[in-house]
Enzyme design. Structure first.
Site, PDB file in Angstrom:
ATOM      1  N   CYS A   1     -19.270   2.275   8.615  1.00 44.78           N
ATOM      2  CA  CYS A   1     -19.681   2.881   9.908  1.00 44.78           C
ATOM      3  C   CYS A   1     -21.069   2.480  10.274  1.00 44.78           C
ATOM      4  CB  CYS A   1     -19.823   4.589   9.777  1.00 44.78           C
ATOM      5  SG  CYS A   1     -17.979   5.191   9.382  1.00 44.78           S
TER       6      CYS A   1
ATOM      7  N   LYS B   1     -21.195  -1.071  11.871  1.00 46.22           N
ATOM      8  CA  LYS B   1     -20.219  -1.316  13.107  1.00 46.22           C
ATOM      9  C   LYS B   1     -20.480  -0.376  14.305  1.00 46.22           C
ATOM     10  CE  LYS B   1     -16.078   0.514  12.459  1.00 46.22           C
ATOM     11  NZ  LYS B   1     -15.677   1.418  13.585  1.00 46.22           N
TER      12      LYS B   1
ATOM     13  N   GLY C   1     -35.163   2.284   0.954  1.00 45.61           N
ATOM     14  CA  GLY C   1     -34.324   1.730   0.076  1.00 45.61           C
ATOM     15  C   GLY C   1     -34.112   0.093   0.617  1.00 45.61           C
TER      16      GLY C   1
ATOM     17  N   ARG D   1     -17.732  -2.963   2.128  1.00 43.48           N
ATOM     18  CA  ARG D   1     -17.893  -3.455   3.392  1.00 43.48           C
ATOM     19  C   ARG D   1     -19.389  -3.118   4.068  1.00 43.48           C
ATOM     20  NH1 ARG D   1     -13.422   0.352   6.374  1.00 43.48           N
ATOM     21  NH2 ARG D   1     -13.995   1.587   4.413  1.00 43.48           N
TER      22      ARG D   1
ATOM     23  N   GLY E   1     -25.666   0.039   4.756  1.00 46.59           N
ATOM     24  CA  GLY E   1     -24.426  -0.703   4.868  1.00 46.59           C
ATOM     25  C   GLY E   1     -23.347   0.133   5.111  1.00 46.59           C
TER      26      GLY E   1
ATOM     27  N   LYS F   1       0.789  -1.199  -0.041  1.00 51.47           N
ATOM     28  CA  LYS F   1      -0.042   0.032   0.099  1.00 51.47           C
ATOM     29  C   LYS F   1       0.759   1.178  -0.180  1.00 51.47           C
ATOM     30  CE  LYS F   1      -3.680  -0.084   2.378  1.00 51.47           C
ATOM     31  NZ  LYS F   1      -4.484   0.253   3.914  1.00 51.47           N
TER      32      LYS F   1
ATOM     33  N   THR G   1     -12.698   5.152  15.724  1.00 52.35           N
ATOM     34  CA  THR G   1     -14.094   5.077  16.449  1.00 52.35           C
ATOM     35  C   THR G   1     -13.804   4.073  17.569  1.00 52.35           C
ATOM     36  OG1 THR G   1     -15.483   5.567  14.360  1.00 52.35           O
ATOM     37  CG2 THR G   1     -16.515   4.524  16.266  1.00 52.35           C
TER      38      THR G   1
ATOM     39  N   GLU H   1     -14.207  11.601  13.441  1.00 51.97           N
ATOM     40  CA  GLU H   1     -14.360  12.065  12.022  1.00 51.97           C
ATOM     41  C   GLU H   1     -16.077  11.877  11.808  1.00 51.97           C
ATOM     42  OE1 GLU H   1     -15.175   9.817   9.421  1.00 51.97           O
ATOM     43  OE2 GLU H   1     -14.980   7.852  10.771  1.00 51.97           O
TER      44      GLU H   1
ATOM     45  N   ASN I   1     -24.156   8.415  14.358  1.00 53.59           N
ATOM     46  CA  ASN I   1     -24.242   7.278  13.238  1.00 53.59           C
ATOM     47  C   ASN I   1     -25.703   6.556  13.687  1.00 53.59           C
ATOM     48  OD1 ASN I   1     -22.400   7.930  11.504  1.00 53.59           O
ATOM     49  ND2 ASN I   1     -20.951   6.642  12.356  1.00 53.59           N
TER      50      ASN I   1
END
Length: 431
Positions: free
Chosen positions: A261, A264, A254, A328, A258, A41, A124, A152, A209
């Protein structure tokens, strides 16, 4: 006029949050070193390539290459650093709690970095983690180094804009000097600074969230009720959203939420409550509604076709949202798995997704265009609202499908128009 101080910042983790944080801090004029333990990476980033798709991020990294360095070396990362940002993953562990092993690895690596002025947590983490990090820093000879929770609130697809033009910058710090330092670091960012204690800042991310997920699950429940009563959820949501107390955001029905964030963080908050002996009943229902919503699409097709065994089904869009390559907790994974389990053949299209070579994806076929995925299909599910899907030749697609059955999981298309083309059209919460 006094010049804004330029800080030397170490960012640990070249994942989604680490790259956005590092690039945006460099854009603000700071010198940033981003460290990751994955040599491939780092080599990719050094070559000017970006391993994730995020609009504007590649340009930002290229524009600030003189102030932005990528490395695997710890000494190079910490050399001269005044602030260290922790931006590593905290995935769910087998117990359901957040796995903080990467966080603790970073904290341990800071021992001896006496020149640091502050450590900031972007990852988080559960409420109370800051207290443990503070104790670890003290034990590691860094009692003089400040600590802050600086969560964030960036959304994939708009992360660069969200960082530079946020609704708020939350800083949870135990001392005023650290709060002032983190605030000064963000000078030039277009957003208000909200300073609080560390535990409250840790809670803000999880609560935000969870509330957004609640709004989505709520409107999805209303959508189901609309289907049973003949109401149109699009009209209902539009009128509800005009109430200034409620607002229109996240009132889009919808096939479920997913991403990295919402699932989880919702589970993390529920687990956090369980660890205190409290059961978050509302949040548990929110998660249950979302899990069910993903499966209702498959059941609708089964009801329409009579059986899914031997049927060809096209999944249009795989990523959890448009504007990203992130798979994810994507709804498409559940849909593909359920369709395969029912005996269907699954054909897929997505402009950005790169599914891993694992099930269910190894048992599906990928196609370069939506039209190719639809060719010979008995039904299709519109999973991700990519704008390209509005431009599909739907009349031509109907002619090459075995059965023009479409479940529009994002209410992207016009129901009357699709039915006029001969489709059996089903939406979410639409009569």
């Amino acid at each position: 006029m006094a010049h804004k101080p330029v800080r030397q910042v170490a960012v640990f983790g070249a994942g989604y949050i680490g790259l956005v944080t590092g690039a945006c801090l460099a854009e603000l004029g700071h010198r940033v070193v981003v460290r990751d333990i994955d040599p491939a990476k780092v080599a990719l980033l050094r070559s000017g390539d970006v391993p994730i798709y995020e609009p504007g991020l590649g340009d930002l990294i290229a524009r600030n290459k003189e102030r932005l360095t990528f490395t695997t070396d710890l000494d190079e990362t910490l050399h001269g650093a005044e602030l260290a940002y922790v931006c590593v993953d905290t995935p769910p562990s087998s117990s359901g709690d957040a796995d903080l092993s990467r966080v603790w690895s970073v904290v341990r690596s800071l021992e001896g970095a006496a020149h640091l002025r502050a450590v900031a947590m972007k990852s988080t983490v559960p409420v109370g983690t800051g207290t443990r990090v503070r104790a670890a820093l003290d034990a590691g000879g860094l009692a003089h180094v400040g600590y802050a929770a600086n969560p964030e609130f960036t959304a994939e697809g708009t992360a660069v804009h969200d960082f530079l033009h946020p609704d708020r910058i939350v800083i949870g710090a135990s001392d005023e000097a650290t709060a002032a330092l983190i605030s000064e670091l963000h000078e030039g960012v277009d957003g208000p600074v909200v300073v609080m204690d560390v535990r409250s800042a840790e809670m803000v991310k999880l609560a935000s969230n969870a509330l957004l997920a609640t709004k989505i699950s709520f409107i999805n429940e209303i959508a189901t009720l609309c289907e049973k009563t003949g109401a149109d959820v699009e009209e209902v949501a539009r009128a509800v959203g005009l109430d200034h107390r409620l607002g229109p955001h996240f009132l889009r029905p919808g096939v479920g939420w997913g991403g990295s964030c919402f699932p989880k963080d919702s589970e993390a908050l529920r687990q956090l409550a369980s660890n205190t002996g409290y059961h978050l009943q509302l949040l548990s229902a929110v998660i249950e509604v979302n899990n069910l919503q993903k499966r209702r699409a498959v059941q609708k097709l089964k009801d329409e076709l009579g059986t899914l065994t031997g049927m060809r089904v096209a999944l249009l869009g795989l990523t959890f949202k448009p504007g990203t390559d992130d798979m994810r907790e994507a709804t498409s994974t559940v849909l593909a798995s359920r369709l395969l389990a029912e005996g269907a053949e699954v054909r897929c299209w997505d402009p950005m997704a790169r599914p891993a070579e694992v099930e269910p994806w190894v048992s599906t076929t990928r196609h370069a265009t939506p039209e190719l995925a639809l060719e010979g299909a008995d039904a299709a599910i519109l999973v991700t609202e990519w704008p390209q899907l509005k431009d599909v030749d739907w009349a031509g697609a109907a002619a090459v499908m075995r059965r023009p059955v479409l479940f529009d999981g994002r209410n992207l298309l016009d129901p009357a128009g699709m039915r006029a083309l001969g489709y059996t059209y089903m939406g979410v919460g639409r009569p």
